[in-house]
Scaffold this motif. Sequence first.
Motif, short mmCIF file in Angstrom:
data_model
loop_
_atom_site.label_atom_id
_atom_site.label_comp_id
_atom_site.label_asym_id
_atom_site.label_seq_id
_atom_site.Cartn_x
_atom_site.Cartn_y
_atom_site.Cartn_z
N ASP A 39 0.39 -0.93 -0.02
CA ASP A 39 -0.47 0.07 -0.15
C ASP A 39 0.65 1.44 0.15
O ASP A 39 2.16 1.52 0.58
CB ASP A 39 -0.87 0.49 1.50
N ARG A 40 0.25 2.52 -0.94
CA ARG A 40 0.79 3.84 0.03
C ARG A 40 0.17 4.75 0.68
O ARG A 40 -0.94 4.79 0.92
CB ARG A 40 1.01 3.76 -1.50
N VAL A 41 1.21 4.55 1.38
CA VAL A 41 0.34 5.62 2.44
C VAL A 41 0.76 7.22 2.80
O VAL A 41 2.25 7.78 2.36
CB VAL A 41 0.03 5.75 4.14
N ASP A 42 0.39 7.53 2.61
CA ASP A 42 0.61 9.59 2.32
C ASP A 42 -0.30 10.41 3.47
O ASP A 42 -1.38 10.13 3.78
CB ASP A 42 -0.24 9.84 0.56
N GLU A 50 -7.42 17.56 13.69
CA GLU A 50 -7.77 16.49 13.63
C GLU A 50 -6.92 15.27 12.61
O GLU A 50 -5.65 15.78 12.18
CB GLU A 50 -9.26 17.33 12.59
N ILE A 51 -7.58 13.95 12.58
CA ILE A 51 -7.12 12.95 11.81
C ILE A 51 -8.13 12.73 11.26
O ILE A 51 -9.42 12.34 11.67
CB ILE A 51 -6.73 11.68 13.25
N THR A 52 -7.96 12.76 10.11
CA THR A 52 -8.91 12.63 8.17
C THR A 52 -7.93 10.76 7.92
O THR A 52 -6.56 11.02 8.37
CB THR A 52 -9.10 13.27 7.98
N LEU A 53 -9.53 10.60 7.63
CA LEU A 53 -8.48 9.39 6.53
C LEU A 53 -9.27 9.07 5.38
O LEU A 53 -10.48 8.86 5.29
CB LEU A 53 -8.51 8.22 7.96
N GLU A 54 -8.46 8.97 4.34
CA GLU A 54 -9.13 7.88 3.75
C GLU A 54 -8.96 6.92 2.21
O GLU A 54 -7.54 7.08 2.32
CB GLU A 54 -9.59 8.77 2.65
N CYS A 55 -9.44 6.00 2.00
CA CYS A 55 -8.67 4.90 1.46
C CYS A 55 -9.32 5.09 -0.17
O CYS A 55 -10.41 5.37 0.00
CB CYS A 55 -8.72 3.80 2.16
N SER A 56 -8.82 4.34 -1.34
CA SER A 56 -8.94 3.59 -2.81
C SER A 56 -10.05 2.94 -2.04
O SER A 56 -10.80 2.75 -3.17
CB SER A 56 -7.77 3.72 -3.03
N ALA A 57 -9.46 1.95 -1.72
CA ALA A 57 -10.70 1.11 -0.78
C ALA A 57 -11.83 1.38 -0.22
O ALA A 57 -12.00 1.04 1.07
CB ALA A 57 -10.17 -0.24 -0.24
N SER A 58 -13.63 1.16 -1.05
CA SER A 58 -14.57 1.72 -0.06
C SER A 58 -14.94 1.47 1.23
O SER A 58 -15.60 1.70 2.27
CB SER A 58 -15.36 1.91 -0.21
N PHE A 59 -14.71 -0.24 1.18
CA PHE A 59 -14.83 -1.27 1.99
C PHE A 59 -13.91 -0.85 3.55
O PHE A 59 -13.99 -1.53 4.32
CB PHE A 59 -15.25 -2.11 1.91
N VAL A 60 -13.25 -0.08 3.44
CA VAL A 60 -12.73 0.12 4.82
C VAL A 60 -12.38 0.37 5.48
O VAL A 60 -13.17 1.77 4.54
CB VAL A 60 -10.45 0.03 3.98
N PRO A 61 -12.59 0.85 7.59
CA PRO A 61 -12.93 1.49 7.51
C PRO A 61 -12.54 2.85 7.76
O PRO A 61 -11.11 2.92 7.12
CB PRO A 61 -12.99 0.91 8.76
N ILE A 89 -5.31 6.06 1.58
CA ILE A 89 -4.05 5.07 1.60
C ILE A 89 -4.39 4.32 0.42
O ILE A 89 -5.82 4.46 -0.10
CB ILE A 89 -4.98 4.23 2.51
N ASP A 90 -3.97 4.61 -0.41
CA ASP A 90 -3.91 3.70 -2.15
C ASP A 90 -3.83 2.51 -2.07
O ASP A 90 -2.44 1.82 -1.56
CB ASP A 90 -2.64 4.51 -2.81
N LYS A 91 -5.04 1.57 -1.38
CA LYS A 91 -4.64 0.07 -1.27
C LYS A 91 -4.41 -1.14 -2.22
O LYS A 91 -4.80 -1.05 -3.25
CB LYS A 91 -5.87 -0.02 -0.91
#
Length: 296
Positions: A39-42, A50-61, A89-91
């Motif tokens: 994975d690539r974590v940017d 704040e701590i925010t997160l976005e993941c390329s795979a929609s089903f990951v929390p 996260i680029d999953k």
Amino acid sequence: MRISVKAPAKINLTLDVLAKRQDGYHEVEMVMTTVDLADRVDLTLLAGDEITLECSASFVPDDERNHAVKAARILKERFGVKSGVHIYIDKQIPVAAGLAGGSSDAAATLRGLNRLWGLQLSLEELAVIGEEIGSDVPFCVYGGTALATGRGEQVKLLSAPAPCWVVLAKPPIGVSTAEVYGNLNVDNIREHPSAQEMIQAISDQDFLGMCRALGNVLEEVTLPRYPQVRQIKNLMIESGADGVLMSGSGPTVYALVQKEAKVCRIYNALRGFVKDVYAVRLLGGTEAEVLAQIRT
Ligand code: ATP
């Protein structure tokens, strides 16, 4: 300011369960190594809190359940960090596959935020913090090849194994790690792999010795329940793999292959059977080289 961190998957070269512990965990002995499926974590510095997160795979929390968010939260609170972070996260690592994708994302977040937030913690200190997130996180903080004991959190680094190809295949089923361990009868394990034999083969750069020493006691639970896992193993062997094993609690199975010509044959045979197939290299080289590779 933004930095990118590579979060490689791990495979188990051996996985042995020695006992069930009072605290509900199992006492394990595992030789693990990282592979070049990552994975690539940017990590982007935020002026706010704040701590925010976005993941390329929609089903990951994308909330506090995500191991990367947990890692950021612990560092922020423990070291009184004023700024925040956006994690992307680029999953690439299949989820719930026995490849420690979530643990590796957490470890990459720990390593990356150590730099982004200027915390100056050592890898050893990050590994201790990683224990709070999950048993595989300390290993993922170091990467490379290691013997992991206790509940998996005690990590002793080893030299890199002989270089080879790894063909991974994941059938389209989800396997719960807790359920697999729950269904393992520790007193009735038929065959325990020898971590010592594996460590010797690694240190001797003995590729075929490494293939002979592969073993995972969790196959005794997963294989009878999920016939596809056994079918993939058989297909890999028939297609010329030098060694074949299930990683972690599965369902991913991998083949070790030394000759590049065989890689295509195995890859193509598997692609006719499952969608998730990857041909990658073991992350070889010296320890320092491996660490340098996974830190950036
Ligand atoms: P292990 O080999 O350590 O048991 P795994 O490869 O079997 O791990 P993961 O891919 O880490 O499993 O995912 C297990 C669960 O963790 C997922 O079902 C998901 O809900 C949750 N999870 C939390 N954070 C992440 C993350 N960053 N990436 C993937 N899954 C995550």
